[in-house]
Design a protein around this motif. Structure first.
Motif, PDB file in Angstrom:
ATOM      1  N   ALA A 197      17.697 -17.204   4.135  1.00 46.01           N
ATOM      2  CA  ALA A 197      16.850 -16.092   3.715  1.00 46.01           C
ATOM      3  C   ALA A 197      17.711 -14.894   3.361  1.00 46.01           C
ATOM      4  O   ALA A 197      18.684 -14.589   4.068  1.00 46.01           O
ATOM      5  CB  ALA A 197      15.864 -15.702   4.807  1.00 46.01           C
ATOM      6  N   GLU A 198      17.370 -14.265   2.268  1.00 47.33           N
ATOM      7  CA  GLU A 198      17.959 -12.974   1.904  1.00 47.33           C
ATOM      8  C   GLU A 198      16.883 -11.928   2.153  1.00 47.33           C
ATOM      9  O   GLU A 198      15.739 -12.081   1.711  1.00 47.33           O
ATOM     10  CB  GLU A 198      18.392 -12.952   0.447  1.00 47.33           C
ATOM     11  N   ILE A 199      17.231 -10.890   2.878  1.00 55.17           N
ATOM     12  CA  ILE A 199      16.266  -9.878   3.305  1.00 55.17           C
ATOM     13  C   ILE A 199      16.611  -8.531   2.670  1.00 55.17           C
ATOM     14  O   ILE A 199      17.727  -8.037   2.839  1.00 55.17           O
ATOM     15  CB  ILE A 199      16.254  -9.741   4.838  1.00 55.17           C
ATOM     16  N   GLU A 200      15.653  -7.972   1.954  1.00 52.89           N
ATOM     17  CA  GLU A 200      15.828  -6.656   1.345  1.00 52.89           C
ATOM     18  C   GLU A 200      14.949  -5.648   2.094  1.00 52.89           C
ATOM     19  O   GLU A 200      13.733  -5.850   2.201  1.00 52.89           O
ATOM     20  CB  GLU A 200      15.444  -6.687  -0.133  1.00 52.89           C
ATOM     21  N   THR A 201      15.559  -4.605   2.610  1.00 57.36           N
ATOM     22  CA  THR A 201      14.794  -3.604   3.351  1.00 57.36           C
ATOM     23  C   THR A 201      15.080  -2.204   2.809  1.00 57.36           C
ATOM     24  O   THR A 201      16.150  -1.940   2.254  1.00 57.36           O
ATOM     25  CB  THR A 201      15.146  -3.637   4.854  1.00 57.36           C
ATOM     26  N   GLN A 248      11.308 -10.674   2.393  1.00 59.65           N
ATOM     27  CA  GLN A 248      12.072 -11.800   2.930  1.00 59.65           C
ATOM     28  C   GLN A 248      11.486 -13.119   2.434  1.00 59.65           C
ATOM     29  O   GLN A 248      10.286 -13.366   2.558  1.00 59.65           O
ATOM     30  CB  GLN A 248      12.054 -11.770   4.462  1.00 59.65           C
ATOM     31  N   LYS A 249      12.345 -13.964   1.892  1.00 60.72           N
ATOM     32  CA  LYS A 249      11.907 -15.266   1.405  1.00 60.72           C
ATOM     33  C   LYS A 249      12.850 -16.343   1.908  1.00 60.72           C
ATOM     34  O   LYS A 249      14.044 -16.325   1.617  1.00 60.72           O
ATOM     35  CB  LYS A 249      11.851 -15.288  -0.121  1.00 60.72           C
ATOM     36  N   ASP A 273       0.849  -1.182   0.000  1.00 58.84           N
ATOM     37  CA  ASP A 273       0.000   0.000   0.000  1.00 58.84           C
ATOM     38  C   ASP A 273       0.891   1.241   0.000  1.00 58.84           C
ATOM     39  O   ASP A 273       2.103   1.140  -0.222  1.00 58.84           O
ATOM     40  CB  ASP A 273      -0.962  -0.011   1.193  1.00 58.84           C
ATOM     41  N   ASP A 274       0.316   2.393   0.245  1.00 62.92           N
ATOM     42  CA  ASP A 274       1.094   3.627   0.211  1.00 62.92           C
ATOM     43  C   ASP A 274       2.093   3.720   1.366  1.00 62.92           C
ATOM     44  O   ASP A 274       3.071   4.462   1.292  1.00 62.92           O
ATOM     45  CB  ASP A 274       0.161   4.842   0.254  1.00 62.92           C
ATOM     46  N   LEU A 275       1.837   2.962   2.421  1.00 63.90           N
ATOM     47  CA  LEU A 275       2.697   3.030   3.599  1.00 63.90           C
ATOM     48  C   LEU A 275       3.872   2.066   3.522  1.00 63.90           C
ATOM     49  O   LEU A 275       5.022   2.457   3.765  1.00 63.90           O
ATOM     50  CB  LEU A 275       1.883   2.730   4.860  1.00 63.90           C
ATOM     51  N   VAL A 276       3.603   0.801   3.177  1.00 64.91           N
ATOM     52  CA  VAL A 276       4.652  -0.217   3.193  1.00 64.91           C
ATOM     53  C   VAL A 276       4.516  -1.191   2.039  1.00 64.91           C
ATOM     54  O   VAL A 276       3.437  -1.345   1.448  1.00 64.91           O
ATOM     55  CB  VAL A 276       4.629  -1.030   4.509  1.00 64.91           C
ATOM     56  N   GLU A 277       5.628  -1.848   1.766  1.00 68.28           N
ATOM     57  CA  GLU A 277       5.619  -3.050   0.937  1.00 68.28           C
ATOM     58  C   GLU A 277       6.244  -4.150   1.791  1.00 68.28           C
ATOM     59  O   GLU A 277       7.385  -4.022   2.234  1.00 68.28           O
ATOM     60  CB  GLU A 277       6.414  -2.875  -0.354  1.00 68.28           C
ATOM     61  N   PHE A 278       5.475  -5.216   2.022  1.00 70.09           N
ATOM     62  CA  PHE A 278       5.940  -6.280   2.897  1.00 70.09           C
ATOM     63  C   PHE A 278       5.701  -7.629   2.221  1.00 70.09           C
ATOM     64  O   PHE A 278       4.649  -7.861   1.623  1.00 70.09           O
ATOM     65  CB  PHE A 278       5.192  -6.242   4.236  1.00 70.09           C
ATOM     66  N   ALA A 279       6.693  -8.506   2.317  1.00 69.35           N
ATOM     67  CA  ALA A 279       6.550  -9.860   1.797  1.00 69.35           C
ATOM     68  C   ALA A 279       7.369 -10.798   2.678  1.00 69.35           C
ATOM     69  O   ALA A 279       8.498 -10.477   3.064  1.00 69.35           O
ATOM     70  CB  ALA A 279       7.024  -9.945   0.349  1.00 69.35           C
ATOM     71  N   TYR A 280       6.765 -11.929   2.999  1.00 69.75           N
ATOM     72  CA  TYR A 280       7.446 -12.913   3.846  1.00 69.75           C
ATOM     73  C   TYR A 280       6.940 -14.289   3.420  1.00 69.75           C
ATOM     74  O   TYR A 280       5.744 -14.561   3.465  1.00 69.75           O
ATOM     75  CB  TYR A 280       7.132 -12.656   5.314  1.00 69.75           C
ATOM     76  N   ALA A 281       7.874 -15.154   2.998  1.00 73.97           N
ATOM     77  CA  ALA A 281       7.475 -16.465   2.490  1.00 73.97           C
ATOM     78  C   ALA A 281       8.393 -17.552   3.028  1.00 73.97           C
ATOM     79  O   ALA A 281       9.566 -17.308   3.316  1.00 73.97           O
ATOM     80  CB  ALA A 281       7.503 -16.461   0.960  1.00 73.97           C
ATOM     81  N   THR A 304      20.681  -4.997   2.245  1.00 74.33           N
ATOM     82  CA  THR A 304      20.557  -6.449   2.164  1.00 74.33           C
ATOM     83  C   THR A 304      21.121  -7.072   3.427  1.00 74.33           C
ATOM     84  O   THR A 304      22.189  -6.676   3.904  1.00 74.33           O
ATOM     85  CB  THR A 304      21.330  -7.004   0.944  1.00 74.33           C
ATOM     86  N   SER A 305      20.412  -8.026   3.979  1.00 74.25           N
ATOM     87  CA  SER A 305      20.916  -8.792   5.112  1.00 74.25           C
ATOM     88  C   SER A 305      20.503 -10.247   4.921  1.00 74.25           C
ATOM     89  O   SER A 305      19.772 -10.581   3.977  1.00 74.25           O
ATOM     90  CB  SER A 305      20.392  -8.241   6.443  1.00 74.25           C
ATOM     91  N   PHE A 306      20.956 -11.106   5.815  1.00 72.78           N
ATOM     92  CA  PHE A 306      20.711 -12.534   5.656  1.00 72.78           C
ATOM     93  C   PHE A 306      20.247 -13.156   6.969  1.00 72.78           C
ATOM     94  O   PHE A 306      20.465 -12.604   8.044  1.00 72.78           O
ATOM     95  CB  PHE A 306      21.984 -13.235   5.167  1.00 72.78           C
ATOM     96  N   ALA A 307      19.607 -14.327   6.862  1.00 73.94           N
ATOM     97  CA  ALA A 307      19.172 -15.057   8.046  1.00 73.94           C
ATOM     98  C   ALA A 307      19.337 -16.553   7.788  1.00 73.94           C
ATOM     99  O   ALA A 307      19.449 -16.999   6.637  1.00 73.94           O
ATOM    100  CB  ALA A 307      17.717 -14.736   8.383  1.00 73.94           C
ATOM    101  N   THR A 308      19.361 -17.323   8.865  1.00 72.56           N
ATOM    102  CA  THR A 308      19.544 -18.762   8.754  1.00 72.56           C
ATOM    103  C   THR A 308      18.762 -19.470   9.847  1.00 72.56           C
ATOM    104  O   THR A 308      18.609 -18.935  10.954  1.00 72.56           O
ATOM    105  CB  THR A 308      21.045 -19.130   8.845  1.00 72.56           C
ATOM    106  N   VAL A 309      18.256 -20.642   9.529  1.00 74.40           N
ATOM    107  CA  VAL A 309      17.540 -21.478  10.493  1.00 74.40           C
ATOM    108  C   VAL A 309      17.880 -22.938  10.194  1.00 74.40           C
ATOM    109  O   VAL A 309      17.976 -23.337   9.028  1.00 74.40           O
ATOM    110  CB  VAL A 309      16.011 -21.279  10.402  1.00 74.40           C
ATOM    111  N   LEU A 310      18.056 -23.708  11.254  1.00 70.81           N
ATOM    112  CA  LEU A 310      18.339 -25.137  11.125  1.00 70.81           C
ATOM    113  C   LEU A 310      17.377 -25.892  12.037  1.00 70.81           C
ATOM    114  O   LEU A 310      17.379 -25.666  13.256  1.00 70.81           O
ATOM    115  CB  LEU A 310      19.793 -25.408  11.527  1.00 70.81           C
ATOM    116  N   TRP A 311      16.549 -26.772  11.455  1.00 70.36           N
ATOM    117  CA  TRP A 311      15.623 -27.560  12.263  1.00 70.36           C
ATOM    118  C   TRP A 311      16.183 -28.965  12.454  1.00 70.36           C
ATOM    119  O   TRP A 311      16.505 -29.661  11.485  1.00 70.36           O
ATOM    120  CB  TRP A 311      14.252 -27.636  11.604  1.00 70.36           C
TER     121      TRP A 311
END
Length: 277
Positions: free
Chosen positions: A139-143, A123-124, A64-72, A152-159
């Motif tokens: 995950a590669e995160i674009e803000t 973030q995907k 919308d006019d305020l934000v663009e957000f995506a998380y998958a 650009t930043s990154f994240a990691t998870v291990l289950w």
């Protein structure tokens, strides 16, 4: 004594019985379906298994006019209830933070008479590897927060399926210092090669903020597998400004799991690694 029914009364009875049988064939017994459902990482048996098996990949978007957000995140994560719950909580935490900061900056821009620039968080999560024991996600995160450029930043998870718990890659090693010592030589050599591929000479001046080789443990570590069974490779993701100015962009340094790296692994995870040398 056998009782005979007129054919006119018998026909509706037979039709109803046939319809009931057809419905039963089309719709399996719920208890049998639940018993057959089995998803790694989910509690064994019952409705929770069934819900997990039916889980789908998650892709939440707001624009919308305020934000663009995506998380998958992928279905392989969605079918693990506790991991999916953590990812959903992480998504909502990040979206709430984005909305709060965006509303604050929008108000400030209006008061100062400046146009507001829409903030974003994209973030995907993707699968690095999926072994019998571990699901490794990156995950590669674009803000963007209204400045001159995004980040650009990154994240990691291990289950860990064996322990039904979420880990960070460094949790598998005896210490961050041991990990750094084992990986330092190939990691630093990989940085030089990556910079050379961009036509950049690695900084050597001692007073440069980008001189030398940073600790790999301070970066984002993605654990991978070449055979789908053992962890035998990794990628160190490095965000902008860590080893060079923003214009250099980010780096992904691929590093093999050597005997030295495997030697720094905790005993509980030794069997999950396969050194290449």
């Amino acid at each position: 004594m056998t009782m005979a029914f007129p054919s006119s009364r018998l026909a509706p009875v037979l039709a109803a019985a046939a319809l009931l049988a057809a419905c039963s064939a089309d719709k399996p017994d719920l208890a049998e379906e639940e018993a057959a459902a089995s998803v790694p990482g989910a509690p064994p048996g019952g409705a929770s298994d069934l819900r997990a098996r039916r889980a789908a990949a998650s892709d939440v978007r707001q624009s919308d006019d305020l934000v663009e957000f995506a998380y998958a995140y992928p279905r392989d994560a969605a079918v693990i209830p506790r991991l999916a719950e953590w990812l959903d909580n992480d998504r909502e935490t990040r979206r709430d933070a984005l909305l709060a900061a965006s509303r604050r900056d929008q108000t400030a821009a209006e008061k100062a008479g400046f146009p507001y620039r829409r903030h974003s968080h994209l973030q995907k999560w993707q699968i690095v590897t999926n072994t019998p024991r571990f699901l490794s996600l990156s995950a590669e995160i674009e803000t963007y927060k209204g400045g001159a450029h995004g980040m650009t930043s990154f994240a990691t998870v291990l289950w860990d399926r064996n322990r039904a718990r979420q880990l960070q890659p460094l949790d598998l090693f005896t210490s961050g210092e041991a990990f750094d010592a084992a990986i330092r030589e190939p990691f630093c050599a990989g940085i030089k090669r990556a910079k050379a591929a961009k036509g950049i000479v690695a900084e050597e001046a001692p007073d440069s903020p980008f001189a030398g080789c940073p600790p790999a443990s301070a970066q984002t570590v993605w654990l991978g597998s070449s055979d789908g069974r053992y962890l035998d490779r990794m990628t160190i993701a490095i965000a902008p400004y860590e080893i060079g100015p923003f214009a250099e962009g980010s780096y992904r340094i691929n590093v093999p799991v050597t005997s030295a790296v495997a030697g720094a692994v905790k005993d509980a995870f030794q069997r999950d690694f396969l050194p290449i040398d």
